[in-house]
Design a protein around this motif. Structure first.
Motif, PDB file in Angstrom:
ATOM      1  N   LYS A   7     -32.335 -29.537 -30.426  1.00 54.31           N
ATOM      2  CA  LYS A   7     -31.753 -28.319 -31.014  1.00 54.31           C
ATOM      3  C   LYS A   7     -31.675 -28.463 -32.534  1.00 54.31           C
ATOM      4  O   LYS A   7     -31.219 -29.497 -33.040  1.00 54.31           O
ATOM      5  N   GLY A   9     -30.165 -26.771 -36.029  1.00 53.34           N
ATOM      6  CA  GLY A   9     -29.170 -25.826 -36.550  1.00 53.34           C
ATOM      7  C   GLY A   9     -29.700 -25.057 -37.751  1.00 53.34           C
ATOM      8  O   GLY A   9     -30.798 -25.338 -38.258  1.00 53.34           O
ATOM      9  N   GLY A  10     -28.902 -24.098 -38.206  1.00 51.62           N
ATOM     10  CA  GLY A  10     -29.313 -23.196 -39.291  1.00 51.62           C
ATOM     11  C   GLY A  10     -29.775 -23.898 -40.560  1.00 51.62           C
ATOM     12  O   GLY A  10     -30.811 -23.527 -41.132  1.00 51.62           O
ATOM     13  N   THR A 173     -28.872 -31.810 -37.085  1.00 53.74           N
ATOM     14  CA  THR A 173     -28.066 -31.005 -38.005  1.00 53.74           C
ATOM     15  C   THR A 173     -28.177 -31.539 -39.434  1.00 53.74           C
ATOM     16  O   THR A 173     -29.053 -32.377 -39.713  1.00 53.74           O
ATOM     17  N   ASP A 174     -27.304 -31.068 -40.325  1.00 53.07           N
ATOM     18  CA  ASP A 174     -27.430 -31.462 -41.732  1.00 53.07           C
ATOM     19  C   ASP A 174     -26.568 -32.663 -42.102  1.00 53.07           C
ATOM     20  O   ASP A 174     -26.522 -33.051 -43.253  1.00 53.07           O
ATOM     21  N   TYR A 179     -18.389 -37.301 -37.830  1.00 53.78           N
ATOM     22  CA  TYR A 179     -17.650 -38.210 -38.714  1.00 53.78           C
ATOM     23  C   TYR A 179     -16.159 -38.183 -38.374  1.00 53.78           C
ATOM     24  O   TYR A 179     -15.685 -37.263 -37.699  1.00 53.78           O
ATOM     25  N   ASP A 182     -14.458 -34.120 -41.678  1.00 60.54           N
ATOM     26  CA  ASP A 182     -15.590 -33.425 -42.311  1.00 60.54           C
ATOM     27  C   ASP A 182     -16.051 -34.162 -43.573  1.00 60.54           C
ATOM     28  O   ASP A 182     -15.318 -34.234 -44.560  1.00 60.54           O
ATOM     29  N   LYS A 209     -16.586 -28.175 -37.467  1.00 62.36           N
ATOM     30  CA  LYS A 209     -17.639 -27.200 -37.178  1.00 62.36           C
ATOM     31  C   LYS A 209     -18.902 -27.833 -36.584  1.00 62.36           C
ATOM     32  O   LYS A 209     -19.764 -27.126 -36.047  1.00 62.36           O
TER      33      LYS A 209
HETATM   34  P1  ADP Z   1     -25.785 -26.514 -37.830  1.00 62.36           P
HETATM   35  O1  ADP Z   1     -26.294 -25.479 -38.776  1.00 62.36           O
HETATM   36  O2  ADP Z   1     -26.721 -27.674 -37.697  1.00 62.36           O
HETATM   37  O3  ADP Z   1     -25.346 -25.951 -36.509  1.00 62.36           O
HETATM   38  P2  ADP Z   1     -23.038 -26.645 -38.705  1.00 62.36           P
HETATM   39  O4  ADP Z   1     -22.882 -26.111 -40.086  1.00 62.36           O
HETATM   40  O5  ADP Z   1     -22.649 -25.764 -37.570  1.00 62.36           O
HETATM   41  O6  ADP Z   1     -24.540 -27.156 -38.540  1.00 62.36           O
HETATM   42  O7  ADP Z   1     -22.246 -28.028 -38.579  1.00 62.36           O
HETATM   43  C1  ADP Z   1     -22.496 -29.070 -39.481  1.00 62.36           C
HETATM   44  C2  ADP Z   1     -21.383 -29.131 -40.516  1.00 62.36           C
HETATM   45  O8  ADP Z   1     -20.154 -29.421 -39.870  1.00 62.36           O
HETATM   46  C3  ADP Z   1     -21.531 -30.237 -41.527  1.00 62.36           C
HETATM   47  O9  ADP Z   1     -22.285 -29.824 -42.642  1.00 62.36           O
HETATM   48  C4  ADP Z   1     -20.099 -30.614 -41.879  1.00 62.36           C
HETATM   49  O10 ADP Z   1     -19.721 -30.173 -43.162  1.00 62.36           O
HETATM   50  C5  ADP Z   1     -19.259 -29.902 -40.849  1.00 62.36           C
HETATM   51  N1  ADP Z   1     -18.272 -30.782 -40.213  1.00 62.36           N
HETATM   52  C6  ADP Z   1     -16.965 -30.472 -40.021  1.00 62.36           C
HETATM   53  N2  ADP Z   1     -16.313 -31.481 -39.442  1.00 62.36           N
HETATM   54  C7  ADP Z   1     -17.220 -32.479 -39.241  1.00 62.36           C
HETATM   55  C8  ADP Z   1     -17.140 -33.787 -38.669  1.00 62.36           C
HETATM   56  N3  ADP Z   1     -15.993 -34.287 -38.189  1.00 62.36           N
HETATM   57  N4  ADP Z   1     -18.274 -34.511 -38.627  1.00 62.36           N
HETATM   58  C9  ADP Z   1     -19.434 -34.034 -39.115  1.00 62.36           C
HETATM   59  N5  ADP Z   1     -19.558 -32.811 -39.681  1.00 62.36           N
HETATM   60  C10 ADP Z   1     -18.471 -32.032 -39.743  1.00 62.36           C
END
Ligand code: ADP
Ligand code: ASP
Ligand code: MG
Length: 404
Positions: A7, A9-10, A173-174, A179, A182, A209
């Protein structure tokens, strides 16, 4: 032959260059003799823009039309991925949710995937094809297009992995994985190697997120292991799995926080059966999500104070509903913006006494005032002033030695 679900992500498909990178990853799996099913989100920002447009057209844009509109972003991304794979000499095509079909039930904008039909995709896989499936969407019994909630492509991937009994489900993902908090909010955040469904579900529901909460429920119910890793760096990611597979539990695994909450306090509410229901029913009918709730014990048995939190964006609507509610009596109502919730999460707290004391003391030492507390077996949440969030994050991360 192994079947893997990948998968993206955006942000992973946010530009043409990134889409080219994504196809290189897909080709890598194919060359290593895997059957591959790809699920993609829309290019980053696209879904938000579509939602904005629906609001510009009408404040009362129908949910059924919203689903048709906002699901269109995934179509673009999937076609571009398939197009690039074709360009590189691979047999690939895009599939929209209804073409598979991915059958959903439940209300528009927030449906759940029930069945992923396998026939057509299996035929294509047997011919060596790489199907690229739009995440976030499906079709309901009335043949209307549905969506499954923001961030829903995670859930699409997990349900596809379930129906195809995939060997692996990898969420690209990015960031490099899940973690301790965040990483965009705290530099010292550390990648977690392995985390249980229960902890991930709490972290996601409380503001992380990185994974959509519903998707973790789906994974847990169906016992699907999930790997979360980076599209851009070749590094080991995080495994989300059942608790039994984890031999070393730390007391606290992670910290989540919310951005913008609001607090509502009703002072001097008549203390009689049914009062709480009368307050919360109209909020729920108006789709306002009430989060933390505390009620004081009434000293005289006649009156009590009730506090609850909501998303700041729902504050105006909530004010109106409370003020127009003829079924409740209270002396005063207070509304407060600029609050946030910070939560510590970990299965280790079940067997370790004194965790809440350590949390409260650490915050007190930094003069951070706690306004509301709520707990479950594996999490403690406190409501504090939004301006203190960063300080609280640093303090608690250090207190529970999460950077080690
Ligand atoms: P995608 O577009 O791949 O679905 P999202 O933006 O939905 O990605 O989720 C990735 C983002 O989630 C990261 O860039 C990060 O800033 C945020 N994030 C929030 N909490 C956490 C965490 N505990 N671990 C990793 N990322 C986190
Ligand atoms: N594109 C959808 C969203 O932005 C679904 C997803 O990204 O998973 O919510
Ligand atoms: Mg996401």
């Amino acid at each position: 032959m192994k079947l893997v679900v990948l998968k993206f992500g955006g942000t992973s498909v946010g530009t043409i260059e990134k889409i080219k990178k994504v196809t290189d990853i897909i080709i890598g799996y194919k060359k290593r003799k895997n059957k591959v099913i790809v699920v993609s989100s829309a290019m980053s920002g696209v879904t938000n823009n579509l939602i904005k447009k629906s609001k510009q057209i009408s404040e009362n844009f129908l949910d059924s039309e919203y689903d048709v509109l906002v699901s269109s972003g995934e179509q673009v991304a999937c076609s571009l991925i398939a197009g690039r794979l074709n360009h590189k000499g691979f047999n690939s095509r895009s599939w929209l949710g209804w073409q598979v079909p991915i059958l959903t039930s439940g209300p528009h904008t927030n449906s759940r995937i029930k069945i992923v039909n396998k026939d057509k995709l299996l035929r294509f896989l047997r011919q060596g094809g790489i199907p690229i499936i739009t995440g976030f969407q499906g079709v309901n019994i009335d043949e209307r297009v549905t969506t499954i909630g923001r961030g829903g492509s995670d859930s699409s991937a997990i349900m596809i992995a379930k129906f195809f009994r995939a060997q692996r489900c990898i969420i690209y993902t990015d960031v490099e994985g899940v973690y301790t908090t965040d990483p965009s909010k705290l530099k010292k955040a550390k990648k977690i190697k392995v985390i249980s469904y229960e902890e991930m579900l709490e972290m996601a529901s409380l503001g992380a997120k990185v994974m959509q909460p519903v998707s973790i429920q789906d994974a847990r119910l169906n016992r699907i292991d999930i790997e979360v890793k980076s599209t851009f760096k070749k590094k080991p990611g995080t495994l989300i799995t059942k608790r039994k597979n984890i031999n070393k539990n730390r007391i606290i695994t992670g910290i989540s926080s919310t951005q913008n909450d609001a607090k509502v306090t009703l002072v001097g509410v008549k203390d009689r059966p049914g009062v709480a229901a009368s307050i919360f029913k109209p909020l729920s009918t108006n789709s306002i999500n009430v989060d933390m709730v505390v009620q004081n014990i009434s000293e005289n048995g006649k009156e009590t104070d009730l506090t609850f939190t909501i998303k700041a964006e729902d504050l105006n609507k909530t004010k109106k509903i409370i003020q127009e509610n003829r079924r409740i009596n209270f002396r005063k109502v207070l509304f407060k913006k600029g609050v946030s919730k910070i939560s510590i999460i970990g299965v280790g707290m079940i067997t370790t006494p004194g965790v809440s004391f350590r949390m409260f003391q650490a915050l007190a030492n930094k003069k951070i005032n706690i306004q509301v507390i709520s707990t479950s077996e594996i999490k403690i949440s406190v409501l504090i002033n939004k301006k203190d969030i960063k300080k609280a994050l640093v303090t608690l991360h250090k207190e529970f030695k999460l950077q080690k």
